[in-house]
Design an enzyme around this catalytic site. Structure first.
Site, PDB file in Angstrom:
ATOM      1  CB  CYS A 124      14.804 -11.454  -5.099  1.00 38.34           C
ATOM      2  SG  CYS A 124      16.309 -12.116  -4.417  1.00 38.34           S
ATOM      3  CD  GLU A 125       9.063  -9.608  -5.740  1.00 39.22           C
ATOM      4  OE1 GLU A 125       8.621  -8.691  -6.461  1.00 39.22           O
ATOM      5  OE2 GLU A 125       8.892 -10.812  -5.971  1.00 39.22           O
ATOM      6  CE1 TYR A 185      -3.087  -3.036   1.260  1.00 38.20           C
ATOM      7  CE2 TYR A 185      -1.787  -3.023   3.266  1.00 38.20           C
ATOM      8  CZ  TYR A 185      -2.724  -3.622   2.459  1.00 38.20           C
ATOM      9  OH  TYR A 185      -3.300  -4.784   2.856  1.00 38.20           O
ATOM     10  CE1 TYR A 204      -6.101  -6.325   8.968  1.00 37.48           C
ATOM     11  CE2 TYR A 204      -5.784  -4.078   9.738  1.00 37.48           C
ATOM     12  CZ  TYR A 204      -6.617  -5.149   9.500  1.00 37.48           C
ATOM     13  OH  TYR A 204      -7.954  -5.059   9.788  1.00 37.48           O
TER      14      TYR A 204
HETATM   15  N1  LLP Z   1     -14.662  -5.793   9.701  1.00 43.74           N
HETATM   16  C1  LLP Z   1     -14.538  -6.194   8.416  1.00 43.74           C
HETATM   17  C2  LLP Z   1     -15.678  -6.794   7.749  1.00 43.74           C
HETATM   18  C3  LLP Z   1     -13.312  -6.023   7.745  1.00 43.74           C
HETATM   19  O1  LLP Z   1     -13.182  -6.414   6.477  1.00 43.74           O
HETATM   20  C4  LLP Z   1     -12.222  -5.439   8.439  1.00 43.74           C
HETATM   21  C5  LLP Z   1     -10.928  -5.246   7.775  1.00 43.74           C
HETATM   22  C6  LLP Z   1     -12.404  -5.040   9.775  1.00 43.74           C
HETATM   23  C7  LLP Z   1     -13.649  -5.223  10.376  1.00 43.74           C
HETATM   24  C8  LLP Z   1     -11.323  -4.405  10.592  1.00 43.74           C
HETATM   25  O2  LLP Z   1     -10.956  -3.183  10.051  1.00 43.74           O
HETATM   26  P1  LLP Z   1      -9.966  -2.205  10.837  1.00 43.74           P
HETATM   27  O3  LLP Z   1     -10.661  -1.721  12.078  1.00 43.74           O
HETATM   28  O4  LLP Z   1      -8.735  -2.984  11.167  1.00 43.74           O
HETATM   29  O5  LLP Z   1      -9.698  -1.125   9.874  1.00 43.74           O
HETATM   30  N2  LLP Z   1      -4.263  -5.295   5.367  1.00 43.74           N
HETATM   31  C9  LLP Z   1      -4.764  -3.946   5.330  1.00 43.74           C
HETATM   32  C10 LLP Z   1      -6.095  -3.811   6.048  1.00 43.74           C
HETATM   33  C11 LLP Z   1      -7.158  -4.736   5.525  1.00 43.74           C
HETATM   34  C12 LLP Z   1      -8.459  -4.605   6.296  1.00 43.74           C
HETATM   35  C13 LLP Z   1      -9.425  -5.661   5.898  1.00 43.74           C
HETATM   36  N3  LLP Z   1     -10.683  -5.628   6.574  1.00 43.74           N
HETATM   37  C14 LLP Z   1      -3.714  -3.014   5.915  1.00 43.74           C
HETATM   38  O6  LLP Z   1      -2.646  -3.474   6.302  1.00 43.74           O
HETATM   39  O7  LLP Z   1      -3.918  -1.800   5.960  1.00 43.74           O
END
Ligand code: LLP
Length: 438
Positions: free
Chosen positions: A368-369, A342, A397
């Protein structure tokens, strides 16, 4: 509250309280004497035992972040279902349970992790695109609290599985409101171009058409428009949309028990202001009051993000003729993929700061990227081979998105709690990996 706030003009169009990473009242990763510590425990002493790369988490920061959200919603009936996808290491999952959290699971695996950590099935919501029949079969047999269905077809599969089991599944429909969360495109989920949920305009019809379907009990409505959301307006609009739909369903005599606002609250990875949980509550509670039903919240990042750092060692430094300097770490996108995926910003702090002027460094990993870069042109003090650095705000994450690419082993994880540290996940070994192969 763990967060200090101050007045700033210009956030979300007016005077709002501002949180930046510098203004968190509690900073788990701070110098203690000469060197960086986690909750006062020397990071160097931890990695002398555990090695690098290692994730180090502050239990105190998890507690304070959880409480900040819980207190922000104190005036309104609410249930926090921690989003396990942010970090589901067993010890972290158990810690959240000990705080009174419930769970949001995104797969059969996360349901099982939650159960092993002691969550009652009824305290789990099961969300996620692409639930398999096996996962649904398991979730229904266990009696999870609510299945947030992603489509009409999924509702029908849930009904069929529930009937086959002689049970009734508690369900909500996830609506896609076509609201721009104004976050990174890869983590926005509420636009009509995203794969998530059912279009808002179809939702009422889908509920009505299945009102009498045996095997289904509609208990709520669900929305989640994205993650790392840093402005209030999309969150307010999402709440308004959700509550309006719930009111229509009430007119249709659906006996809903809750509305589910999802997660998405952003954290301060850098100096830009973000929203305080209290302001989030202030924006959505007036909407919720229109229906009066308890709200389910699914925060992930806001609970664990600031609590974790990835500690890595400098394995090489080099300077190119144009003056570009690289610090190559033993951690890369296999440990923390967020910057590569991101372009996201993470603060980087040397564990022992050397004397000398700050200069611009490209901080990179060993993979290697060319995208295996944590930071470009980052102003940092002098760095030398074998120095330790901490990549901050990596509690959400981070380890959950780790991989074995280039056959690097998954990092160890350590939890610091009340002056003591514990290895909560040992470093993976080649034998662990090869055990799956023939
Ligand atoms: N509920 C649902 C249905 C979701 O899809 C997600 C996150 C959450 C709750 C929690 O969201 P949060 O409060 O953590 O924003 N890998 C990415 C983030 C992907 C989030 C996916 N869904 C990153 O590193 O920014």
């Amino acid at each position: 509250m763990c967060l200090r706030t101050g007045d700033v003009r210009g956030v979300d169009g007016g005077n709002k309280r501002m949180i930046t990473c510098d203004s968190l009242v509690y900073q788990p990763f701070q110098p203690s004497g000469e060197a960086l510590a986690c909750d006062g425990v020397s990071i160097q002493s931890i990695v002398e035992h555990v090695g690098t790369p290692t994730y180090i988490y502050s239990a105190r920061m998890v507690r304070e972040s959880y409480r900040a959200i819980d207190e922000a919603f104190a005036s309104y009936p609410h249930a926090i279902h921690y989003a396990l996808k942010a970090n589901s290491t067993m010890a972290i999952t158990r810690l959240l349970r000990s705080l009174g959290s419930r769970a949001d699971a995104n797969s059969g695996g996360e349901i099982k992790i939650a159960e092993r950590a002691g969550f009652a099935p009824g305290d789990i919501v099961f969300t996620g695109v692409g639930k398999t029949r096996e996962e649904l079969d398991y979730a229904i047999a266990r009696g999870v609290g609510t299945i947030n269905a992603e489509s009409a077809g999924e509702l029908d599969r849930i009904a069929a599985i529930a009937r086959a089991q002689g049970r009734v599944a508690r369900v909500a429909l996830r609506v896609n409101p076509d609201i721009d969360a104004k976050s990174h495109p890869n983590i926005s989920t509420g636009l009509k171009t995203n794969k998530f949920g059912v279009p808002l305009q179809e939702a009422r019809g889908i509920y009505r058409a299945r009102r009498e379907t045996a095997g289904l009990q509609f208990t709520g409505v669900h929305i989640h428009i994205g993650s790392q959301i840093t402005t209030l307006d999309p969150l307010r609009r999402a709440a308004e949309t959700l509550v309006s739909l719930a009111l229509e369903l009430r007119e249709d005599n659906f006996a809903l028990e809750h509305v589910d606002l999802g997660g998405g609250l952003g954290i301060a990875y850098e100096g830009r202001p973000i929203i305080d949980p209290a302001d989030y509550a202030g924006a959505v509670v007036p909407q919720l009051q229109r229906i009066g039903l308890p709200v389910v919240l699914e925060p992930g990042r806001a609970v664990v993000g600031h609590a974790g750092a990835l500690v890595a060692r400098v394995v090489d430094t080099k300077c190119f003729p144009d003056g570009r300097k690289f610090a190559v770490l033993d951690a890369g996108m296999g440990e923390l993929i967020r910057p590569a995926l991101y372009g996201s910003f993470h603060r980087i702090v040397p564990v022992n700061t050397r004397d000398g002027d700050e200069t611009a460094w490209d901080v990179v990993g060993p993979i290697c990227e060319s995208s295996d870069v944590f930071a470009r042109d980052r102003q940092l003090p002098p760095l030398e081979v074998d120095d330790l650095v901490a990549i901050l705000d990596a509690g959400a994450y981070g380890s959950v998105m780790g991989s074995n690419y280039n056959r690097h082993m998954l990092a160890a994880e350590v939890l610091v709690d009340e002056g003591k540290w514990t290895t909560i996940r040992r470093r993976q070994t080649l034998e662990d990996v090869l055990a799956l192969e023939s």
